[in-house]
Scaffold this motif. Structure first.
Motif, PDB file in Angstrom:
ATOM      1  N   ALA A   1       0.267   4.408  -2.496  1.00 17.43           N
ATOM      2  CA  ALA A   1      -0.006   5.753  -1.996  1.00 17.43           C
ATOM      3  C   ALA A   1       0.889   6.779  -2.659  1.00 17.43           C
ATOM      4  O   ALA A   1       0.480   7.909  -2.907  1.00 17.43           O
ATOM      5  CB  ALA A   1       0.202   5.781  -0.480  1.00 17.43           C
ATOM      6  N   GLY A   2       2.126   6.375  -2.966  1.00 12.79           N
ATOM      7  CA  GLY A   2       3.077   7.327  -3.500  1.00 12.79           C
ATOM      8  C   GLY A   2       2.811   7.729  -4.931  1.00 12.79           C
ATOM      9  O   GLY A   2       3.252   8.777  -5.370  1.00 12.79           O
TER      10      GLY A   2
ATOM     11  N   LEU B   1      -6.085  -4.078   5.646  1.00  6.79           N
ATOM     12  CA  LEU B   1      -4.800  -3.992   4.950  1.00  6.79           C
ATOM     13  C   LEU B   1      -4.018  -2.770   5.427  1.00  6.79           C
ATOM     14  O   LEU B   1      -2.824  -2.843   5.699  1.00  6.79           O
ATOM     15  CB  LEU B   1      -5.019  -3.863   3.441  1.00  6.79           C
TER      16      LEU B   1
ATOM     17  N   PHE C   1      -7.439   5.737   1.214  1.00  9.34           N
ATOM     18  CA  PHE C   1      -6.582   5.775   2.393  1.00  9.34           C
ATOM     19  C   PHE C   1      -7.209   6.539   3.558  1.00  9.34           C
ATOM     20  O   PHE C   1      -6.959   6.217   4.705  1.00  9.34           O
ATOM     21  CB  PHE C   1      -5.216   6.386   2.049  1.00  9.34           C
ATOM     22  N   HIS C   2      -8.023   7.547   3.261  1.00  7.28           N
ATOM     23  CA  HIS C   2      -8.515   8.380   4.362  1.00  7.28           C
ATOM     24  C   HIS C   2     -10.014   8.279   4.612  1.00  7.28           C
ATOM     25  O   HIS C   2     -10.487   8.684   5.671  1.00  7.28           O
ATOM     26  CB  HIS C   2      -8.115   9.838   4.126  1.00  7.28           C
ATOM     27  N   HIS C   3     -10.780   7.774   3.644  1.00  8.74           N
ATOM     28  CA  HIS C   3     -12.211   7.553   3.883  1.00  8.74           C
ATOM     29  C   HIS C   3     -12.538   6.127   3.480  1.00  8.74           C
ATOM     30  O   HIS C   3     -13.380   5.894   2.607  1.00  8.74           O
ATOM     31  CB  HIS C   3     -13.067   8.558   3.112  1.00  8.74           C
TER      32      HIS C   3
ATOM     33  N   SER D   1       3.329   1.328   9.798  1.00  4.54           N
ATOM     34  CA  SER D   1       3.815   2.620   9.322  1.00  4.54           C
ATOM     35  C   SER D   1       4.465   3.401  10.464  1.00  4.54           C
ATOM     36  O   SER D   1       4.287   3.090  11.635  1.00  4.54           O
ATOM     37  CB  SER D   1       2.683   3.430   8.695  1.00  4.54           C
TER      38      SER D   1
ATOM     39  N   ASP E   1       4.006   6.151  11.870  1.00  7.06           N
ATOM     40  CA  ASP E   1       3.306   6.933  12.886  1.00  7.06           C
ATOM     41  C   ASP E   1       2.572   6.051  13.908  1.00  7.06           C
ATOM     42  O   ASP E   1       1.861   6.547  14.758  1.00  7.06           O
ATOM     43  CB  ASP E   1       2.335   7.943  12.234  1.00  7.06           C
TER      44      ASP E   1
ATOM     45  N   SER F   1      -2.566  -3.201   8.806  1.00  6.40           N
ATOM     46  CA  SER F   1      -1.509  -4.218   8.896  1.00  6.40           C
ATOM     47  C   SER F   1      -0.131  -3.634   8.627  1.00  6.40           C
ATOM     48  O   SER F   1       0.877  -4.252   8.947  1.00  6.40           O
ATOM     49  CB  SER F   1      -1.752  -5.331   7.878  1.00  6.40           C
ATOM     50  N   VAL F   2      -0.085  -2.458   7.985  1.00 11.75           N
ATOM     51  CA  VAL F   2       1.205  -1.870   7.630  1.00 11.75           C
ATOM     52  C   VAL F   2       1.819  -1.219   8.863  1.00 11.75           C
ATOM     53  O   VAL F   2       1.183  -0.376   9.486  1.00 11.75           O
ATOM     54  CB  VAL F   2       1.024  -0.804   6.525  1.00 11.75           C
TER      55      VAL F   2
ATOM     56  N   ALA G   1      -2.679  -4.225  14.156  1.00  9.28           N
ATOM     57  CA  ALA G   1      -4.052  -4.702  13.987  1.00  9.28           C
ATOM     58  C   ALA G   1      -4.116  -5.615  12.774  1.00  9.28           C
ATOM     59  O   ALA G   1      -4.590  -5.241  11.713  1.00  9.28           O
ATOM     60  CB  ALA G   1      -4.994  -3.522  13.830  1.00  9.28           C
TER      61      ALA G   1
ATOM     62  N   LEU H   1       0.809  -1.211   0.000  1.00 10.70           N
ATOM     63  CA  LEU H   1       0.000   0.000   0.000  1.00 10.70           C
ATOM     64  C   LEU H   1       0.841   1.257   0.000  1.00 10.70           C
ATOM     65  O   LEU H   1       0.405   2.307  -0.470  1.00 10.70           O
ATOM     66  CB  LEU H   1      -0.926  -0.002   1.213  1.00 10.70           C
ATOM     67  N   GLY H   2       2.071   1.162   0.505  1.00  8.64           N
ATOM     68  CA  GLY H   2       2.957   2.313   0.498  1.00  8.64           C
ATOM     69  C   GLY H   2       3.293   2.730  -0.923  1.00  8.64           C
ATOM     70  O   GLY H   2       3.294   3.913  -1.270  1.00  8.64           O
TER      71      GLY H   2
ATOM     72  N   ALA I   1      -7.276   7.604  -4.721  1.00  5.31           N
ATOM     73  CA  ALA I   1      -6.324   7.136  -3.710  1.00  5.31           C
ATOM     74  C   ALA I   1      -6.576   7.802  -2.355  1.00  5.31           C
ATOM     75  O   ALA I   1      -6.572   7.144  -1.318  1.00  5.31           O
ATOM     76  CB  ALA I   1      -4.895   7.411  -4.180  1.00  5.31           C
ATOM     77  N   ASP I   2      -6.854   9.089  -2.379  1.00  5.19           N
ATOM     78  CA  ASP I   2      -7.052   9.807  -1.133  1.00  5.19           C
ATOM     79  C   ASP I   2      -8.221   9.231  -0.331  1.00  5.19           C
ATOM     80  O   ASP I   2      -8.142   9.068   0.881  1.00  5.19           O
ATOM     81  CB  ASP I   2      -7.295  11.286  -1.441  1.00  5.19           C
TER      82      ASP I   2
END
Lengths: 321, 333
Positions: A217-218, A252, A241-243, A258, A260, A255-256, A268, A213-214, A237-238
Motif C-alpha cells: 500500500a505504501g 487477505l 484496497f478500496h474496491h 490494522s 483502525d 487478516s491484517v 476475520a 499488504l502494508g 493499488a487504490d
C-alpha cells in the motif's frame, strides 16, 4: 509497449509426486518507472514467476510462455544473453541480505564487479559510481563502508548494499523479492523510503514481491494478487484496497490487524490453508476457503474479467457485497 | 505489589562477549536486559515490543529462568524464581509455559504430534495412565483447532500454522497460569497469522491465562495485549495500557515505532513520514551515554546526552523514561 512484457508464463517442476504446475498463465506488462506489487502467501508462485523470467529455476523446473525485455525474448534464452540481462538490465534484490552477499569480498568489490563485467568500466569509474549509489541508498560514511566486509554491517545496512548493488548498472527493471521481511519495522520504513525515492529519481520499473499488504500500500501503483499459482485479481493499488473484487484479496486485507480495527473483535481470518499444488480443487482454487462459495465455483475455472479501468478479477461473482 | 501474579524487579542480564584476541582474551559485558521492572496480574496480557537486539526475548527467557540473571528478582506468586534450586524450578514450570517463534524447529522431528503435546503431562503428572494422557491430548487438540487426524503425524507433515497450534497445545496441556509467547506469529503468512492471533486470544480468555506476548509487530501486539512495554537497548522506555500507548504515545521512540508500521491503505501512506527515525539500534556493547536513544531522537537535548532518564509514572497506566515526552517542545538552551 512496456519495458517488460510477460504473457502466459507457466512454470512446472518435475517431482517425485508428479508434475507441479506452480505458475499458471501469468501475464504482466510493466511500464517504465512503474512500481507493481505481487502479493500472495508462501507457495502462491510469486517468487518462482520471477525466478523463471530470469532463468533461475532449479534443474527440474521448466518455463513456457513469453517474456520480452524491451521487445527481446528472454525466456529460456541462451545463457550468454541471460548473463547480459541479469544484474545489468534486470536487477534483483533477494529476501535475505545476510546470505546474499559474498562474505569474502569487500562491499565495494562486489558492488563494482557487475559494472566492470557488464559495462566495461574501469575500476576507478566503477568505484565512483559505487560511492554515488551508496549515497543514493543513504549509507552514511560510504567511503568507509566501501572497504568493509559484509559481516561488519548490520542487517539494514546489508539490505541497502544489496539495493545499491542491484542499481549499479541502472537496470530497466528492479525485482525486489520480500526486501524488508527480514528487517525491523523502523529499518523497513527507511528501506521503503529509499525505494520510493528511486521511483521519483530514476525511471527504473520496480516489482515488489511480498506477502505484506502494508508494504504494498505504501509504495505500489499497481497490485497483482496471486493464489495457487494464478493471478486472481489485479488493478491500481487504490482499487485493490478500496474496491476489492476477489474474496481472497478481501480475506487477505481483513487478516491484517490494522490500527483502525477494534481489538476486542476477532480478526476475520481466512479459514483453512492454501491447497497443495498437486491437489488443486476443481474450478476456483480458492472455493474451499471462500465464504461466498456457490455451486458455480466448482464447475469451471473463473477467468480474469474487467471490473473497472485496468482492474480485473477472476471470480464468478459480479461484485463483493 | 504482592497481589500481582508476576513481579519483575530491577532485572539485569549480562552476557560476557569476547572482545580480545586469541592470545589475550578480554570480555566485555553486554547488558541485554538492564534494570527492567514490570508487573503482571492474573489473566492479564502484557506485550513487549522493540527492535531486534533490544533484549525482549532475553527478558522472557530470564523470567522463565532459561538464562541466568545477575541482578534483580522475578517474584512468581510470592516466590522469587531466581533463588529456587533447579529441582524446585522444574517443579514450578507447569505453571509457566512458552511458545517459541520458529514453528518447525521447536518440535522434536522424531515424535508424533500426540506425543509432543502429551509430553508435559508425562513429566508433570507421571502417575497418569497413557490412556488418560491421550484423552487430555485429544481434548486440547480440539481446543486449538487441530483435527484428531494429526495425532499420529510428524511435525514435518504439518504447515507452519499447524505446528504453531501444536506448540500452543503443548504449552496449555499442563494448565499453566502464564503463557510466554516469543514472536509466535512472525514466521507465518498473514492469513495464518490472523488464525493464530485469534487462537491465542481465545485460549487466553478460555483458560484465564496471563500472557507475555513478545513481538516486533506493533499491530499484532495492539490486537492481543491490554498493556504494552516498549524496550530499547535493554531498558523499558515506555509502558502503558493499549489505549494510552496508541492514542497518546509519550516517548519519541514509541511514536516512531507506531509511525513505522506500514498500514494497508494507499491513501494513508505518506502523512506519517515526518515521525520516522533514522539510523539503527546502536551496539549494546558500546551503548550511548545518557538516554540510549539520543542519537536517533529528533528531540535530543544536551541534557539527554549526559543523564539517563528513569521510568516515571504508573506502570499500570502509563509511564515513560524521557526528558521531553509527548508533544512538549524541547527547551532552547
Amino acid at each position: 509497449m512496456g519495458v517488460l512484457d510477460c504473457s502466459n508464463l507457466n512454470v512446472r517442476f518435475k517431482t517425485e509426486q508428479g508434475d507441479l504446475h506452480v505458475v499458471r498463465d501469468f501475464s504482466l506488462n510493466l511500464e517504465k518507472g512503474e512500481c507493481v506489487g505481487v502479493v500472495g502467501e508462501s507457495g502462491s508462485g510469486k517468487s518462482q514467476t520471477f525466478m523463471a523470467m530470469l532463468g533461475l529455476l532449479t534443474d527440474n523446473g521448466q518455463a513456457t510462455g513469453s517474456v520480452k525485455l524491451d521487445g527481446q525474448e528472454i525466456l529460456n534464452a541462451p545463457r550468454a544473453l541471460l548473463n547480459q540481462v541479469r544484474g545489468n538490465r534486470i536487477g534483483m534484490i533477494f529476501q535475505d541480505p545476510m546470505s546474499s552477499l559474498t562474505p569474502f569480498l569487500k562491499v565495494g568489490e562486489q558492488m563494482c564487479e557487475g559494472l566492470v563485467h557488464h559495462q566495461g568500466l574501469s575500476t576507478a569509474q566503477a568505484r565512483a559510481r559505487a560511492l554515488e549509489t551508496l549515497e543514493l541508498v543513504r549509507i552514511p560514511d560510504a567511503k568507509r563502508r566501501f572497504n568493509q566486509y559484509p559481516h561488519e554491517l548490520s542487517g539494514g545496512m546489508k539490505q541497502r548494499v544489496m539495493i545499491a548493488q542491484a542499481l549499479m548498472c541502472k537496470p530497466a527493471v528492479l525485482v525486489a523479492d520480500e526486501p524488508t521481511t527480514a528487517l525491523d519495522v523502523t529499518v523497513q520504513a527507511q528501506i521503503l523510503e529509499i525505494l520510493e525515492g528511486l521511483k521519483s529519481h530514476t525511471d527504473t520499473a520496480i516489482v515488489m514481491i511480498t506477502h505484506d499488504l502494508g508494504v504494498v500500500a505504501g509504495i505500489c501503483d499497481r497490485v497483482l494478487v496471486m493464489y495457487a499459482g494464478r493471478v486472481v485479481e489485479e488493478g491500481p493499488a487504490d482499487n485493490i484496497f478500496h474496491h476489492t473484487h476477489h474474496p481472497y484479496t478481501q480475506g487477505l486485507l481483513r487478516s491484517v490487524p490494522s490500527f483502525d480495527l477494534d481489538p476486542s473483535q476477532p480478526l476475520a481470518a481466512i479459514p483453512g490453508q492454501p491447497p497443495a499444488p498437486f491437489a488443486l480443487p476443481s474450478g476456483c482454487a480458492f472455493s474451499p476457503r471462500c465464504q461466498y462459495v456457490s455451486d458455480a465455483c466448482g464447475q469451471a475455472l473463473p477467468v480474469l474479467t474487467q471490473r473497472g479501468p485496468q482492474h480485473r478479477a477472476a471470480c464468478v461473482r459480479e461484485a463483493l457485497s | 505489589m504482592s497481589a500481582e501474579l508476576l513481579d519483575i524487579a530491577d532485572l539485569r542480564v549480562t552476557f560476557p562477549v569476547r572482545t580480545g584476541g586469541i592470545l589475550i582474551p578480554d570480555y566485555t559485558p553486554l547488558m541485554a536486559v538492564n534494570g527492567v521492572s514490570l508487573t503482571l496480574g492474573a489473566g492479564e496480557t502484557l506485550g513487549i515490543v522493540g527492535e531486534s537486539g533490544c533484549g525482549k526475548s532475553t527478558l522472557a527467557r530470564a523470567v522463565l529462568q532459561l538464562v541466568k540473571s545477575d541482578q534483580g528478582r522475578v517474584v512468581w506468586m510470592g516466590r522469587d524464581l531466581v533463588t529456587l534450586s533447579p529441582q524446585e524450578m522444574d517443579a514450578a514450570r507447569d505453571q509457566l509455559q512458552v511458545v517459541f517463534q520458529d514453528p518447525l524447529s521447536s518440535h522434536n522431528p522424531r515424535m508424533t504430534v500426540g506425543r509432543i503435546i502429551g509430553e508435559p503431562l508425562t513429566v508433570f503428572k507421571p502417575d497418569l495412565s497413557e490412556a488418560d494422557v491421550d484423552v487430555a491430548v485429544k481434548k486440547i487438540m480440539s481446543d486449538v483447532g487441530l483435527s484428531e487426524l494429526y495425532f499420529t503425524r510428524y511435525p514435518h507433515e504439518l504447515s507452519g500454522g499447524q505446528c504453531q497450534r501444536v506448540s500452543i497445545a503443548r504449552a496449555l496441556i499442563a494448565q499453566p497460569k502464564l503463557l510466554v509467547c516469543d514472536e509466535p506469529v512472525s514466521a507465518l503468512d498473514v492469513s495464518t497469522q490472523a488464525q493464530i492471533v485469534n487462537l491465542i486470544k481465545k485460549v487466553q480468555a478460555d483458560y484465564g491465562l496471563a500472557v507475555i506476548f513478545i513481538s516486533h509487530d506493533l499491530s499484532v501486539v495492539r490486537y492481543v495485549c491490554q498493556r504494552i512495554a516498549v524496550m530499547y537497548l535493554g531498558r523499558v522506555v515506555e509502558v502503558g495500557t493499549r489505549d494510552a500507548l496508541f492514542h497518546n504515545p509519550q516517548h519519541p521512540y514509541t511514536r516512531a515505532l507506531i509511525a513505522s508500521v506500514p498500514q494497508p491503505d494507499p491513501r494513508a501512506k505518506r502523512n506519517r513520514l515526518k515521525q520516522l527515525i533514522s539510523g539503527e539500534l546502536p551496539s549494546p556493547l558500546n551503548p550511548p551515554s545518557g538516554c540510549a536513544f539520543h542519537k536517533r531522537c529528533p528531540k535530543a537535548s544536551p541534557h539527554c546526552i549526559k543523564t539517563l532518564p528513569v521510568l516515571e509514572g504508573d506502570t499500570l497506566t502509563q509511564a515513560v523514561a524521557c526528558f521531553h515526552p509527548g508533544d512538549q517542545a524541547v527547551p532552547q538552551q
